[in-house]
Write an enzyme that holds these catalytic residues in place. Structure first.
Site, PDB file in Angstrom:
ATOM      1  N   SER A 130       3.294   1.953  -1.858  1.00  0.00           N
ATOM      2  CA  SER A 130       3.856   2.097  -3.499  1.00  0.00           C
ATOM      3  C   SER A 130       3.297   3.282  -4.007  1.00  0.00           C
ATOM      4  CB  SER A 130       3.320   0.928  -4.471  1.00  0.00           C
ATOM      5  OG  SER A 130       3.714  -0.059  -4.203  1.00  0.00           O
ATOM      6  N   GLY A 172       0.703  -1.210   0.061  1.00  0.00           N
ATOM      7  CA  GLY A 172      -0.003  -0.034   0.062  1.00  0.00           C
ATOM      8  C   GLY A 172       0.827   1.261  -0.205  1.00  0.00           C
TER       9      GLY A 172
END
Length: 366
Positions: free
Chosen positions: A327, A325
């Site tokens: 990224s 998450g």
């Protein structure tokens, strides 16, 4: 990848905010100020250094300030020794160090206040060793990068890598002698994506990266594996993706909100006034929607990471914590934007250099 670290891409960079940012919180009286650092980032960076290296707050602040000055010094000397420069890093005290091929280059660097070491292996020799290893079939859950302090390539093999394929890599590395160091780590390498809320679309979640523009339209510069996997986000559509190979992509920002600052998860922000490449040994911080604000150190640059989806070249490796998450989130050093969160593995995190992505799209930071 060889862009000037002083190169100011635009006035500021930041993470997407779907609303107004609150004013920065007042600094703790005990936290020394650092030029270019917001109070919250200074606090987090200093606390990381005190816990990981046992430094006092004043010593940690002085180290971060010295690192900024050293990065500027390296930028000044780089062009003068470009043909003979093999590697560069910051030492434990934050001072600049270069590894060079000739005594003449060493003399130029020393005259500029940079410690110089003659390289046991030249850039050409290291590039040839890298080419031999990269000519083999890519093995998921492995990475290959440069350790400039040791003048070696580092082949990292995760325990999830297939034994037979990893064995061939290890055998090939052994034939290259001291030019390559092999390290084994737990787990494997994976891109950071999914779970929860931040920018969302198609049942997936990533973290908003740097707000950028082309002069007329706002975009979000994000991880390519995010924009490749989702066509429509809650902030606008994906318009491009480069993954694997690279890990950058572009989302059109239709929210009407594109501030030039990174959210710090407490209502305050960190202003970013330039974009730069990373230097090994540099202390950095990352903002992402899962682990929020974390800090660490640049461990390697120009790293090739073999994700299951394919290899990504030229990544920054750090010790800052990331998780699924995160990224697309922002990697930065004080007021300088450095990278876009790509993935993780073996206790390290990996980031796409932001300068390369900005150049590829011809974008400016907001």
């Amino acid at each position: 990848m060889n862009m000037s670290r002083k190169s100011v891409i635009a006035a500021a960079a930041g993470a997407l905010a779907l609303g107004l940012f609150a004013p920065a919180a007042a600094a703790s009286a005990s936290v020394p100020s650092i030029e270019g650092y917001s109070d919250v980032v200074a606090d987090k960076a200093i606390s990381t250094l005190t816990s990981e290296r046992g430094l006092g707050e004043t010593a940690a602040a002085e180290l971060l300030q010295r690192q900024q000055q050293s990065v500027d010094t390296l930028d000044d000397v780089r062009s003068a020794i470009a043909g003979d420069l093999v590697g560069e890093h910051l030492d434990a005290k934050g001072n600049p160090v270069v590894t060079v091929a000739t005594q003449a280059a060493a003399d130029k660097a020393e005259a500029a206040g940079v410690t110089a070491e003659l390289a046991e292996r030249t850039t050409e020799q290291l590039d040839a060793a890298r080419a031999e290893l990269e000519a083999l079939p890519a093995v998921p859950h492995t990475s290959l990068g440069l350790d400039p302090a040791e003048n070696q390539l580092v082949l990292t093999i995760g325990e999830k890598a297939a034994d037979s394929a990893a064995g061939k890599l290890t055998a090939a590395a052994a034939k290259l002698g001291d030019a390559v160091r092999v390290e084994h780590v737990a787990g494997g390498m994976q891109k950071s994506i999914y779970n929860g809320e931040a920018i969302t679309g198609g049942g997936s979640r990533c973290s908003a990266g740097f707000n950028v523009n082309d002069g007329s339209q706002d975009y979000i510069l994000d991880a390519g594996h995010c924009t490749a996997g989702v066509a429509e986000w809650n902030v606008g559509p994906s318009v491009d993706a480069s993954f694997p190979g690279n890990d950058y992509g572009l989302i059109r920002n239709d929210t009407g909100s594109a501030p030039g600052a990174v959210t710090l998860w407490n209502g305050s922000t960190q202003a970013i006034t330039s974009a730069s490449d990373a230097t090994v040994g540099q202390d950095i911080c990352k903002s992402g929607s899962t682990t929020q604000l974390t800090c660490g150190t640049v461990e390697a640059v120009d790293v090739t990471v073999n994700y299951a989806e394919g290899a990504v070249d030229g990544l920054i490796q750090t010790s800052a914590a990331v998780d699924s998450g995160d990224s697309g989130g922002c990697l930065f050093s004080g007021s300088t934007g450095v990278g876009i969160t790509s993935g993780m593995g073996g206790g390290s995190s990996y980031f796409q250099p932001v300068t390369e992505a900005l150049s590829a799209y011809g974008m400016s930071l907001n």
